[in-house]
Design an enzyme around this catalytic site. Structure first.
Site, PDB file in Angstrom:
ATOM      1  N   THR A  96      28.773 -28.585  20.151  1.00  0.00           N
ATOM      2  CA  THR A  96      28.675 -28.132  21.590  1.00  0.00           C
ATOM      3  C   THR A  96      29.462 -29.251  22.545  1.00  0.00           C
ATOM      4  OG1 THR A  96      26.957 -26.865  21.196  1.00  0.00           O
ATOM      5  CG2 THR A  96      27.399 -27.176  23.537  1.00  0.00           C
ATOM      6  N   CYS A 102       3.258 -28.166  10.236  1.00  0.00           N
ATOM      7  CA  CYS A 102       2.577 -28.601  11.615  1.00  0.00           C
ATOM      8  C   CYS A 102       3.723 -29.279  12.272  1.00  0.00           C
ATOM      9  CB  CYS A 102       1.279 -29.266  11.726  1.00  0.00           C
ATOM     10  SG  CYS A 102      -0.047 -28.255  10.890  1.00  0.00           S
ATOM     11  N   ASP A 122      31.670 -27.927  13.513  1.00  0.00           N
ATOM     12  CA  ASP A 122      30.431 -27.263  14.177  1.00  0.00           C
ATOM     13  C   ASP A 122      29.241 -27.599  13.023  1.00  0.00           C
ATOM     14  OD1 ASP A 122      28.302 -25.599  14.320  1.00  0.00           O
ATOM     15  OD2 ASP A 122      29.518 -24.317  15.328  1.00  0.00           O
ATOM     16  N   SER A 123      28.529 -28.575  13.609  1.00  0.00           N
ATOM     17  CA  SER A 123      27.349 -29.055  12.714  1.00  0.00           C
ATOM     18  C   SER A 123      26.562 -28.317  11.756  1.00  0.00           C
ATOM     19  CB  SER A 123      26.803 -30.322  13.565  1.00  0.00           C
ATOM     20  OG  SER A 123      25.451 -29.719  14.073  1.00  0.00           O
TER      21      SER A 123
END
Ligand code: ASP
Length: 340
Positions: free
Chosen positions: A12, A274, A57-58
């Protein structure tokens, strides 16, 4: 004045709008030079900019891209004092982890950064993040390891996670203290330094289909469990379980599948779903069963670190017991072992 190499890989940060949405832009080098030239001479470290071709684009990143980054670092290593890698945010935590395991010991910092809003757009965080990464890469107190700099935070790369898809504070290291923070000045928090040395630039053989990820959820299909665990290419598995490392019973099929996989030499690592904390395999009977099935407790590692550690170590030729042993101990500060 320290001299840096900035390696632009896409993301980006350097993208521009197109009718199909954001795409990597080819003239990023000039736009970045222009933006940095606005600062008085001598206030920022000197740098050279190198763009990886093709830009990515990664989200499309594959393990082979890490080799391309390592190849650039290998040829540039002696000529610069620090390295900044401009990367898309989607898989930046994977790349930071993978590079930490690929390169091993470092004698200079490697700092990844990206942005949520492209350079040149209103409220863009690109320039601030790039300057943070540059200042960190040139700072004598920055640890010689792969770090991720974002939104005034300096994180250990293999502890970092993308924790917010939209917030500007998109990265954190929930299981490890930050390495540093930028206020008016850069502040570094004391840490036991990782062993230093010349990096390992050797090429390894990535075969992505050797590593799989199984994320447990209520109603997990036993058919899908077996399809993954009985896949003949599988050699490393990241199992993401509940709480302190408890898997669903799945009518005994998960455990039986893990035992069959272990008998074939598959190394399975158990991580928690978690956001923060570690697995303590054995606190509950469901978790104890994993010990019996030969599953390694992944401690407080991130999914990104576990997946890339398996990929890199398999690529370096480790299998079976050697791989299992390497997965139980920290290689580059990616996990904290509990005191016995
Ligand atoms: N898809 C983009 C990328 O990872 C998103 C970003 O950079 O923030 O390359």
């Amino acid at each position: 004045m320290p001299r840096l190499l900035i390696l632009y890989t896409g993301g980006t940060l350097g993208m521009q709008a197109s009718p199909a949405g954001y795409v990597p832009s080819a003239d990023f080098d000039e736009r970045l030079d222009t933006a940095l030239a606005a600062y008085p001479p001598g206030t920022l470290p000197d740098y050279a900019l190198h763009s990886l071709q093709p830009l990515i684009d990664s989200a499309d990143l594959i393990p082979g891209c890490w080799q391309r980054m390592v190849a650039v670092l290998a040829t540039a290593w002696e000529h610069y004092d620090g390295f900044v890698i401009l990367h898309g945010t989607d898989t930046m935590a994977y790349t930071a982890s993978a590079l930490s395991f690929l390169l091993g010991t470092l004698d200079k910092p490697v700092i990844l950064t990206g942005s949520q809003i492209p350079l040149g757009e209103p409220r863009s965080d690109a320039l601030n993040n790039i300057i943070l990464a540059m200042q960190a890469a040139a700072h004598p107190a920055t640890p010689h390891e792969v770090c991720l700099a974002f939104h005034d935070r300096l994180l250990r790369g293999n502890r970092a996670r993308k924790v917010s898809s939209q917030g500007m504070d998109a990265f954190d290291s929930p299981n490890a203290p930050w390495l540093g923070e930028a206020g008016i000045e850069l502040r570094f928090f004391p840490r036991q330094p990782l062993p230093a040395g010349r990096p390992d630039f050797s090429t390894i053989a990535f075969e992505p289909d050797r590593v799989g990820l199984l994320y447990c959820h209520p109603g997990l299909s036993t058919r899908l469990i077996e399809a993954l665990l009985d896949d003949p290419h599988l050699q490393g598995l990241v199992l993401v379980t509940y709480g302190v490392g408890n898997p669903p019973e799945s009518q005994g099929r998960l455990l039986a599948g893990l035992e069959r996989a272990a008998a074939r030499g598959v190394v399975a690592i158990n991580l928690t779903q978690c956001h923060q904390g570690r697995v303590q395999q054995g606190a509950y009977a469901t978790g104890t069963a994993l010990n019996t099935a030969g599953v390694v407790a992944g401690q407080d590692m991130t999914v990104e670190a576990a997946v890339t550690k398996l990929q890199v170590l398999l690529g370096k030729g480790l299998t079976g017991d050697a791989l299992r042993q390497a997965m139980t101990r920290p290689l580059r500060g990616e996990m904290t072992l509990l005191a016995p």
